[in-house]
Scaffold this active site. Structure first.
Site, PDB file in Angstrom:
ATOM      1  N   LEU A  49       0.847  -1.183   0.000  1.00 12.08           N
ATOM      2  CA  LEU A  49       0.000   0.000   0.000  1.00 12.08           C
ATOM      3  C   LEU A  49       0.890   1.243   0.000  1.00 12.08           C
ATOM      4  CD1 LEU A  49      -2.759  -0.832   2.675  1.00 12.08           C
ATOM      5  CD2 LEU A  49      -2.960  -0.969   0.188  1.00 12.08           C
ATOM      6  N   ASP A  50       0.439   2.296  -0.669  1.00 12.94           N
ATOM      7  CA  ASP A  50       1.148   3.571  -0.625  1.00 12.94           C
ATOM      8  C   ASP A  50       1.204   4.081   0.818  1.00 12.94           C
ATOM      9  OD1 ASP A  50       1.315   3.516  -3.380  1.00 12.94           O
ATOM     10  OD2 ASP A  50      -0.349   4.916  -3.695  1.00 12.94           O
ATOM     11  N   THR A  51       2.197   4.910   1.089  1.00 13.57           N
ATOM     12  CA  THR A  51       2.347   5.481   2.436  1.00 13.57           C
ATOM     13  C   THR A  51       1.063   6.126   2.959  1.00 13.57           C
ATOM     14  OG1 THR A  51       4.732   5.787   2.171  1.00 13.57           O
ATOM     15  CG2 THR A  51       3.633   7.178   3.807  1.00 13.57           C
ATOM     16  N   THR A  53      -2.018   5.573   2.260  1.00 15.62           N
ATOM     17  CA  THR A  53      -3.175   4.681   2.246  1.00 15.62           C
ATOM     18  C   THR A  53      -3.184   3.777   3.471  1.00 15.62           C
ATOM     19  OG1 THR A  53      -3.040   4.659  -0.177  1.00 15.62           O
ATOM     20  CG2 THR A  53      -4.430   2.987   0.855  1.00 15.62           C
ATOM     21  N   ARG A 148      -5.607   6.383  -7.024  1.00 18.42           N
ATOM     22  CA  ARG A 148      -5.445   7.833  -6.881  1.00 18.42           C
ATOM     23  C   ARG A 148      -5.512   8.506  -8.255  1.00 18.42           C
ATOM     24  NH1 ARG A 148      -0.043   7.987  -3.342  1.00 18.42           N
ATOM     25  NH2 ARG A 148      -0.462  10.242  -3.280  1.00 18.42           N
TER      26      ARG A 148
END
Length: 223
Positions: A49-51, A53, A148
């Site tokens: 997961l992105d930071t 998220t 996103r």
């Protein structure tokens, strides 16, 4: 930083907090390293997961389990469902967002009109209040920043996602809410409602997630 949702002999499922790095960087331990240190075991990342998220992550406990999960992800046999909040009116209220993705400026990505190796996202949306809409997102591919970019491309960047033009907020309002997959002949379904963020704690959000969107895998997903 995280909560353990499930401990299986071959894997664990955690709920990552927003604004926590997945991998260690900038001298700060990432969530994987933190879980490894706390449990005193070696773990294998099979997706990320992105930071900004938050939400559910599977971590394998062995290279053999990691290989199985990697195959399941590559064969699109693990369904992932996300929720997001964005401000404004989208170009369409439900449907699919499809296109190739390419690197843009400032660590950003952009959606192209071509469809050679496209990012594919299906979504539903529901108005909550104050010009905000709640989105239920199902990515059918696993591209960097896919969700996103997808919402930004239809004119509704995620609330708090300033990199993609979202309005400033107390967090980036993107959360990996549910996982649905079969592992070694057993079906697993995990669901974790978002717990951090003023807009996510709106009673109308909880009502939608526990009522109309209670079981995401069973919904008639738009193409």
């Amino acid at each position: 930083m995280y909560q353990i949702i499930q401990q299986h002999q071959d894997f664990i499922v955690i709920n990552k907090s927003p604004n926590v790095h997945f991998h260690s960087q900038d001298g700060t331990a990432g969530v994987v390293a933190k879980v490894e240190a706390d449990l005193k075991i070696k773990l294998f990342a099979v997706h990320r997961l992105d930071t900004p998220t938050s939400g559910l992550i599977i971590l394998a406990k062995s290279s053999q389990a990691a290989a199985i999960f990697t195959a399941l992800f590559s064969e699109h046999k693990i369904q992932k469902f996300y929720v997001a909040i964005a401000k404004g009116k989208p170009k369409k209220k439900q449907g699919g967002i499809i296109g190739d993705m390419a690197k843009s400026r400032r660590s950003m990505y952009k959606l192209l009109r071509t469809k050679t190796n496209p990012a594919i996202t299906q979504f539903f949306s529901q108005s909550i209040d104050n010009g905000l809409r709640l989105y239920l997102l199902k990515p059918l591919s696993g591209k960097t920043h896919q969700l996103r970019v997808a919402l930004s491309s239809i004119g509704v960047p995620i609330l708090g996602d300033e990199l993609y033009g979202g309005e400033a907020a107390d967090r980036c309002y993107l959360h990996a809410m549910a996982l649905d997959f079969e592992y070694q002949g057993e079906r697993f379904q995990f669901k974790q409602l978002p717990q951090i963020g003023t807009a996510f704690l709106n009673p109308l959000v909880e009502q939608q997630l526990l009522d109309a969107w209670q079981t995401p895998a069973d919904l008639p997903w738009p193409k």
